[in-house]
Design a protein around this motif. Structure first.
Motif, PDB file in Angstrom:
ATOM      1  N   PRO A   3      24.675 -14.152  23.820  1.00  0.00           N
ATOM      2  CA  PRO A   3      24.366 -13.056  24.746  1.00  0.00           C
ATOM      3  C   PRO A   3      23.411 -13.272  25.737  1.00  0.00           C
ATOM      4  N   SER A   4      22.521 -14.153  25.415  1.00  0.00           N
ATOM      5  CA  SER A   4      21.436 -14.428  26.241  1.00  0.00           C
ATOM      6  C   SER A   4      21.993 -15.359  27.540  1.00  0.00           C
ATOM      7  N   ALA A   5      23.088 -16.166  27.319  1.00  0.00           N
ATOM      8  CA  ALA A   5      23.400 -16.794  28.485  1.00  0.00           C
ATOM      9  C   ALA A   5      24.057 -15.764  29.392  1.00  0.00           C
ATOM     10  N   VAL A   6      24.902 -14.955  28.868  1.00  0.00           N
ATOM     11  CA  VAL A   6      25.688 -13.820  29.694  1.00  0.00           C
ATOM     12  C   VAL A   6      24.614 -13.062  30.628  1.00  0.00           C
ATOM     13  N   SER A   7      23.714 -12.622  29.672  1.00  0.00           N
ATOM     14  CA  SER A   7      22.533 -12.048  30.576  1.00  0.00           C
ATOM     15  C   SER A   7      22.123 -12.623  31.600  1.00  0.00           C
ATOM     16  N   GLN A   8      21.695 -14.006  31.484  1.00  0.00           N
ATOM     17  CA  GLN A   8      20.987 -14.689  32.484  1.00  0.00           C
ATOM     18  C   GLN A   8      22.178 -14.577  33.818  1.00  0.00           C
TER      19      GLN A   8
END
Length: 90
Positions: free
Chosen positions: A43-48
């Motif tokens: 999810p953090s990769a998607v958020s970036q």
């Protein structure tokens, strides 16, 4: 990947493969966790990536209870549909 969620070939050099795939998936409003599940990334990769797409005006976000849903903006829709930036001339 769902054929409807495949990015237009011209988007990959413009946005990069991860952001082009993400933009292609946003034909329907989805939360970060669902996007991460579908892309098989964190999810953090998607958020970036969503932060960059949002700053560029290609995605919009709206709160739905405890989730923030992302969808393509009108500019993102045009880009995803044609695979090219819209012509800025009137």
């Amino acid at each position: 990947m769902d054929p409807a969620a495949r990015p237009a070939a011209a988007l990959v050099p413009l946005l990069g493969a991860p952001r082009a795939r993400l933009l292609a998936l946003l034909g329907e409003p989805l939360p970060t966790v669902e996007l991460a599940r579908r892309l098989r990334v964190t999810p953090s990769a998607v958020s970036q990536h969503l932060r960059v797409l949002h700053a560029a005006g290609l995605v919009a976000r709206a709160r739905d209870g405890r989730h923030v849903l992302y969808r393509r903006s009108p500019l993102g829709e045009e880009l995803a549909r044609t695979g090219e930036p819209p012509d800025p001339r009137p």
